[in-house]
Design an enzyme around this catalytic site. Structure first.
Site, mmCIF file in Angstrom:
data_model
loop_
_atom_site.group_PDB
_atom_site.id
_atom_site.type_symbol
_atom_site.label_atom_id
_atom_site.label_comp_id
_atom_site.label_asym_id
_atom_site.label_seq_id
_atom_site.Cartn_x
_atom_site.Cartn_y
_atom_site.Cartn_z
ATOM 1 C CG HIS A 404 -2.289 0.555 0.907
ATOM 2 N ND1 HIS A 404 -2.495 1.590 0.009
ATOM 3 C CD2 HIS A 404 -3.528 0.221 1.370
ATOM 4 C CE1 HIS A 404 -3.786 1.868 -0.061
ATOM 5 N NE2 HIS A 404 -4.426 1.049 0.749
ATOM 6 C CG ASP A 408 -3.115 4.610 -4.087
ATOM 7 O OD1 ASP A 408 -2.496 4.451 -3.007
ATOM 8 O OD2 ASP A 408 -3.009 5.623 -4.795
#
Length: 432
Positions: A404, A408
Site C-alpha cells: 500500500h 492504491d
C-alpha cells in the site's frame, strides 16, 4: 598419517557464510575423494560439498543449523598421506569451538546409527536330561500376532496408526474389515467408548528451524513487518479460456501440456504496461521505487525443502508454449534441488497458485522487495445468470496482494478488471 583441514570455499558472489543444513558423514567415518559430505545453504541456494581428499573424518564444524564463514574449517580429515594445505598438528579441534552465528537453543541431535553387532556362537555344552516343567500359562497375544490375522493393507495401516492389535479385534467374516475395527474402537477395547477414527495422543516434538524453512520464516516475517499489505479479490468467468485450453491441448503434438498458468502469465504481461506501479521493486532504505519495463515473473513453487520462487526471465517475450516449457523446467529444477542461484533472483512480480487445492480465496504474502503478488484460486463450476437464463460456468477467484506504500486500492482493482477482460475474452490474449 596427516591431518587435512577442508575449509569452506567461496560458494557464491557476495556470500560471507553458509548454514549447515545436512551432514552426510560423522566423526569416525571413512570417506573417499569427491564423496558428498555436507549440504550448505546460502541466501540463494543449497550447495553440495564434496571432500577433496580420502581419509577418516576426525572433526566436523558444528551441527545442523550452525553457520560457517567462508574460509573457515568445515571438516578435518586424517589422511593416509600428507596432502597440500595440511592443518597444523596442534590445531584446536574445530568441533569444540563455536561457529559463526550458532543458534542459541539447539535440540538434541538425532540418534546416531547403531554399529553392526556380530553374534558369536558359543560351543555347545553336553545336553542335560530334561526335567519335567510346568505347563506355562498362555501368554497374552502381542501386536506381533496381528500379522497372522487376515486383513487388507488399509486396515492394517489404520490399526498400526491407532496402536491396535488386530488379534484382539472380533470379526464374523474371513478377514477383518474397517467396520470391525470401528466396533472395537467403540466398545471392544476395554478402555471405554472410543469415537470412530479416534487418534491417540502423540508426544511433543521439537523441530529445529533450519535451512530453507529458516529462510522462509525470515523472509515472510520481514515482508509482513515492512510491507503494509492489502488484498483484493474478484471473480472471473474462465469458461471460454478453459475451452480454448482444452482445444490447444488436444492438438499440441509434442509440445508440453498447457495448464492455466501460462495463460495467466500472458495476461499479466499484456496488462502490466498500463499499470507500471505493480511491476516494481521498492527500496526501503533509499525510498526509491523502480518501475521495470520487462517482466521477470516469480513463480512460487512448493518443494520438499519448502517454498522457492524461481524466476521466468523476460516472460513478456514468451508465448504459452514457451512459458509451459520454462515453467516445467524451473519447477523440476527447484524440486530436485538443481535450481541455479541466478534463477532465484531478480523477480519483478510473482504469481502463486495452489493448483487443484486452490481454495476460495487467498491473501498471499508479497515477495519482498516486489510490490505485488497474484494468486489464482481453484476453478469451480457453478450456475450463473446470463440474461434470463441459468447456465453452467467455470468460475475462478483471483487474488492480488499489494504494497500500500506504492499501490492504491483503486490501482489494484483496475488492474484485476483489465486482467478479467482478457481472461474472459481469451482471443484477446493472442491479438496484436
Amino acid at each position: 598419517m596427516a591431518r587435512f583441514t577442508f575449509r569452506l570455499p567461496d560458494i557464491g558472489e557476495g556470500i560471507a557464510e553458509a548454514e549447515i543444513v545436512a551432514w552426510h558423514v560423522k566423526v569416525g567415518d571413512r570417506i573417499e575423494e569427491d564423496q558428498q559430505v555436507a549440504d550448505m545453504m546460502t541466501d540463494k541456494a543449497t550447495v553440495e560439498m564434496e571432500s577433496p581428499v580420502s581419509g577418516v573424518v576426525v572433526e566436523l564444524a558444528g551441527e545442523v543449523g550452525d553457520s560457517v564463514a567462508i574460509g573457515a574449517s568445515l571438516m578435518v580429515v586424517e589422511t593416509d598421506e600428507a596432502v597440500a594445505e595440511e592443518a597444523p598438528a596442534a590445531e584446536a579441534p574445530v568441533a569444540e569451538a563455536p561457529v559463526a552465528e550458532v543458534v542459541e537453543e539447539q535440540i538434541a541431535a538425532e540418534t546416531p546409527g547403531v554399529p553392526e553387532v556380530v553374534e558369536e556362537t558359543a560351543p555347545l555344552a553336553p545336553a542335560a536330561a530334561p526335567a519335567p516343567a510346568p505347563v506355562p500359562a498362555p501368554a497374552p497375544e502381542s501386536v506381533e500376532q496381528s500379522r497372522h490375522v487376515l486383513a487388507s493393507p488399509a486396515v492394517r495401516a489404520r490399526a498400526k496408526d491407532l496402536g491396535v492389535d488386530l488379534a484382539e479385534v472380533k470379526h464374523d467374516g474371513s478377514h477383518i474389515r474397517h467396520s470391525d475395527l470401528d466396533a472395537y474402537l467403540r466398545y471392544g477395547s476395554g478402555q471405554g467408548y472410543h469415537a470412530p477414527h479416534a487418534s491417540r495422543a502423540r508426544e511433543d516434538e521439537a523441530v529445529k528451524v533450519i535451512g530453507m524453512r529458516r529462510r522462509i520464516a525470515e523472509n515472510m516475517a520481514a515482508a509482513k513487518r515492512a510491507i503494509p499489505h492489502f488484498t483484493y479479490v474478484d471473480e472471473i468467468d474462465m469458461t471460454a479460456l478453459e475451452a480454448m485450453r482444452a482445444d490447444l491441448n488436444a492438438n499440441r503434438g509434442s509440445r508440453p501440456k498447457l495448464t492455466m498458468l501460462p495463460f495467466l502469465i500472458v495476461a499479466i504481461c499484456r496488462t502490466l504496461p498500463d499499470f507500471p506501479m505493480l511491476n516494481a521493486r521498492y527500496d526501503d532504505e533509499g525510498g526509491v521505487v523502480t518501475r521495470h519495463g520487462r517482466v521477470h515473473m516469480g513463480m512460487a513453487t512448493q518443494t520438499d525443502a519448502g517454498l522457492t520462487v524461481p524466476v521466468i526471465r523476460d516472460a513478456q517475450d514468451m508465448n504459452v508454449w514457451q512459458l509451459a516449457s520454462e515453467i516445467g523446467r524451473l519447477a523440476e529444477a527447484a524440486r530436485t534441488g538443481k535450481i541455479k542461484s541466478e534463477e532465484l533472483q531478480g523477480g519483478t512480480i510473482t504469481i502463486t497458485s495452489l493448483g487443484p487445492l486452490g481454495g476460495i480465496a487467498t491473501t498471499p504474502v508479497i515477495n519482498r522487495p516486489e510490490v505485488a503478488i497474484i494468486g489464482p484460486n481453484k476453478i469451480v463450476e457453478r450456475p450463473v445468470f446470463v440474461g434470463d437464463e441459468i447456465v453452467r460456468a467455470k468460475l475462478m477467484n483471483l487474488s492480488i496482494s499489494c504494497d500500500h506504500r506504492v499501490v492504491d486500492g483503486w490501482d489494484a482493482a483496475s488492474y484485476v478488471q483489465a486482467l478479467r477482460k482478457l481472461l474472459e475474452t481469451p482471443v484477446l490474449l493472442f491479438a496484436d
